[in-house]
Write a protein that holds these residues in place. Structure first.
Motif, PDB file in Angstrom:
ATOM      1  N   LEU A 108       0.807  -1.228   0.000  1.00 27.76           N
ATOM      2  CA  LEU A 108       0.000   0.000   0.000  1.00 27.76           C
ATOM      3  C   LEU A 108       0.839   1.277   0.000  1.00 27.76           C
ATOM      4  O   LEU A 108       0.292   2.371  -0.127  1.00 27.76           O
ATOM      5  CB  LEU A 108      -0.941  -0.005   1.211  1.00 27.76           C
ATOM      6  CG  LEU A 108      -2.001  -1.112   1.223  1.00 27.76           C
ATOM      7  CD1 LEU A 108      -2.875  -0.996   2.465  1.00 27.76           C
ATOM      8  CD2 LEU A 108      -2.865  -1.068  -0.033  1.00 27.76           C
ATOM      9  N   LYS A 109       2.148   1.149   0.114  1.00 29.22           N
ATOM     10  CA  LYS A 109       3.017   2.328   0.111  1.00 29.22           C
ATOM     11  C   LYS A 109       2.825   3.188  -1.135  1.00 29.22           C
ATOM     12  O   LYS A 109       2.767   4.424  -1.035  1.00 29.22           O
ATOM     13  CB  LYS A 109       4.483   1.903   0.244  1.00 29.22           C
ATOM     14  CG  LYS A 109       5.443   3.072   0.327  1.00 29.22           C
ATOM     15  CD  LYS A 109       6.873   2.597   0.504  1.00 29.22           C
ATOM     16  CE  LYS A 109       7.848   3.774   0.548  1.00 29.22           C
ATOM     17  NZ  LYS A 109       9.258   3.311   0.724  1.00 29.22           N
ATOM     18  N   PRO A 110       2.713   2.590  -2.338  1.00 25.43           N
ATOM     19  CA  PRO A 110       2.510   3.437  -3.521  1.00 25.43           C
ATOM     20  C   PRO A 110       1.224   4.260  -3.480  1.00 25.43           C
ATOM     21  O   PRO A 110       1.143   5.303  -4.134  1.00 25.43           O
ATOM     22  CB  PRO A 110       2.475   2.417  -4.677  1.00 25.43           C
ATOM     23  CG  PRO A 110       3.244   1.248  -4.175  1.00 25.43           C
ATOM     24  CD  PRO A 110       2.910   1.180  -2.712  1.00 25.43           C
ATOM     25  N   ARG A 111       0.243   3.815  -2.718  1.00 23.10           N
ATOM     26  CA  ARG A 111      -1.007   4.567  -2.573  1.00 23.10           C
ATOM     27  C   ARG A 111      -0.928   5.616  -1.468  1.00 23.10           C
ATOM     28  O   ARG A 111      -1.888   6.360  -1.255  1.00 23.10           O
ATOM     29  CB  ARG A 111      -2.171   3.618  -2.282  1.00 23.10           C
ATOM     30  CG  ARG A 111      -2.645   2.796  -3.482  1.00 23.10           C
ATOM     31  CD  ARG A 111      -3.866   1.949  -3.117  1.00 23.10           C
ATOM     32  NE  ARG A 111      -4.969   2.754  -2.589  1.00 23.10           N
ATOM     33  CZ  ARG A 111      -6.091   2.231  -2.066  1.00 23.10           C
ATOM     34  NH1 ARG A 111      -6.233   0.909  -2.001  1.00 23.10           N
ATOM     35  NH2 ARG A 111      -7.040   3.014  -1.609  1.00 23.10           N
ATOM     36  N   GLY A 112       0.180   5.658  -0.751  1.00 23.48           N
ATOM     37  CA  GLY A 112       0.328   6.609   0.340  1.00 23.48           C
ATOM     38  C   GLY A 112      -0.432   6.225   1.584  1.00 23.48           C
ATOM     39  O   GLY A 112      -0.721   7.071   2.443  1.00 23.48           O
ATOM     40  N   ILE A 113      -0.764   4.931   1.710  1.00 29.31           N
ATOM     41  CA  ILE A 113      -1.474   4.431   2.890  1.00 29.31           C
ATOM     42  C   ILE A 113      -0.447   3.843   3.857  1.00 29.31           C
ATOM     43  O   ILE A 113       0.389   3.035   3.468  1.00 29.31           O
ATOM     44  CB  ILE A 113      -2.518   3.366   2.498  1.00 29.31           C
ATOM     45  CG1 ILE A 113      -3.575   3.981   1.574  1.00 29.31           C
ATOM     46  CG2 ILE A 113      -3.173   2.757   3.735  1.00 29.31           C
ATOM     47  CD1 ILE A 113      -4.507   2.974   0.944  1.00 29.31           C
ATOM     48  N   HIS A 114      -0.515   4.248   5.108  1.00 31.04           N
ATOM     49  CA  HIS A 114       0.468   3.848   6.106  1.00 31.04           C
ATOM     50  C   HIS A 114      -0.079   2.692   6.946  1.00 31.04           C
ATOM     51  O   HIS A 114      -1.215   2.759   7.430  1.00 31.04           O
ATOM     52  CB  HIS A 114       0.801   5.033   7.008  1.00 31.04           C
ATOM     53  CG  HIS A 114       1.164   6.272   6.250  1.00 31.04           C
ATOM     54  ND1 HIS A 114       2.396   6.462   5.675  1.00 31.04           N
ATOM     55  CD2 HIS A 114       0.440   7.390   5.954  1.00 31.04           C
ATOM     56  CE1 HIS A 114       2.436   7.631   5.071  1.00 31.04           C
ATOM     57  NE2 HIS A 114       1.259   8.211   5.218  1.00 31.04           N
ATOM     58  N   VAL A 115       0.728   1.658   7.131  1.00 32.47           N
ATOM     59  CA  VAL A 115       0.284   0.459   7.844  1.00 32.47           C
ATOM     60  C   VAL A 115       1.287   0.135   8.944  1.00 32.47           C
ATOM     61  O   VAL A 115       2.496   0.096   8.698  1.00 32.47           O
ATOM     62  CB  VAL A 115       0.136  -0.737   6.896  1.00 32.47           C
ATOM     63  CG1 VAL A 115      -0.507  -1.920   7.619  1.00 32.47           C
ATOM     64  CG2 VAL A 115      -0.682  -0.363   5.660  1.00 32.47           C
ATOM     65  N   CYS A 116       0.790  -0.110  10.151  1.00 31.05           N
ATOM     66  CA  CYS A 116       1.654  -0.344  11.308  1.00 31.05           C
ATOM     67  C   CYS A 116       1.145  -1.515  12.136  1.00 31.05           C
ATOM     68  O   CYS A 116      -0.059  -1.661  12.348  1.00 31.05           O
ATOM     69  CB  CYS A 116       1.700   0.920  12.169  1.00 31.05           C
ATOM     70  SG  CYS A 116       2.755   0.807  13.640  1.00 31.05           S
TER      71      CYS A 116
END
Length: 270
Positions: free
Chosen positions: A180-188
């Motif tokens: 999801l990094k290319p979509r600018g969504i941050h996941v933790c």
């Protein structure tokens, strides 16, 4: 467009603290509503009342729902799809926190198999489905937090299925972060050790009322939110937890499982 935050397992413990911390300290996210999802309606309503006392907090929405397994995830999908269609401009999920989950203490062969499978349904299947069904509503600078555990890093005797489910959550979360990094969504992934919540009472079936040496739930949540909103992929707060994480790279996974089975007995009642 209505911007929302969604928290599962929001009736108590870290789920409740996630909700309150978002409302107190992250108002710059401009969230319109915060959805509180769990099975215990009365507890959810108490959390909602606390949120309403916070100046400038988003509107709390109580969602009494069993999200466990494929059916639970499908129930979630139907609710969010329906609400989006009925909302002018639709919905945008700004923050999704998958916090619902539970564990069971005791050797695998001595714990009810049905309960173990229910744990997999909630900890893994439901979390996966909710992430997937939420993706169409996530936009650039949206955030996903999945609650894993220090148990994700090594197999644990007397905690076998729980540790395995959290290993899945951690692996899935890190892979999702990359995708999801290319979509600018941050996941933790939140990876705490023992935290002071209702966890032990549920895991022991009432044999242990409180988590042994449980750390502050509020501090754990505060640290996680800071990490997630700074684009970090894992949140491990205490030095003790970081040391355990580091040690997991140098000690045989079987050795940890064998040691914890022999020396880390947890009380439970059948």
């Amino acid at each position: 467009m209505k911007k929302i935050a969604i928290i599962t397992g929001a009736s108590s413990g870290m789920g409740k603290d996630f909700a309150l911390e978002l409302c107190k300290n992250y108002q710059y996210l401009c969230i319109d509503q915060i959805w509180l999802i769990a099975r215990r309606k009365e507890k959810l309503e108490q959390v909602a009342l606390e949120i309403k006392k916070i100046e400038g907090a988003p509107e709390p929405v109580v969602v009494q729902m069993d999200i466990s397994g494929q059916q639970g995830a499908q129930n979630y999908k139907e609710l969010i799809d329906k609400t989006s269609k009925e909302t002018e401009g639709g919905l945008e999920i700004t923050v999704l926190i998958n916090n619902a989950g539970f564990g069971t203490y005791g050797p695998f062969e001595e714990t009810p198999i049905d309960r173990q499978m229910e744990m997999i349904d909630l900890n893994c299947t439901s979390l996966t489905g909710i992430c997937g069904y939420s993706l169409p509503y996530l936009t650039e600078n949206s955030y996903i937090i999945n609650t894993a555990s220090m148990a994700a890093y090594s197999p644990l005797g007397n905690f076998a299925v729980y540790g395995a489910t959290k290993a899945y959550v951690l692996s899935f979360t890190l892979a999702l972060a990359a995708e999801l990094k290319p979509r600018g969504i941050h996941v933790c992934a939140l990876c705490p050790g023992s935290v002071s919540t209702e966890f032990a009472n549920v895991a022991s079936n009432g044999a242990r009322k409180e988590v042994l040496h449980g750390f502050s739930s509020v501090k754990t949540v505060q640290h996680c939110l800071k990490r997630a909103l700074n684009g970090k992929h894992t949140a491990i707060l205490r030095f003790k937890w970081k040391f355990q994480h580091l040690g997991s790279h140098f000690v045989s996974r079987y050795a940890v499982a064998d040691f914890t089975f022999k020396h880390a007995k947890r009380p439970y009642q059948k």
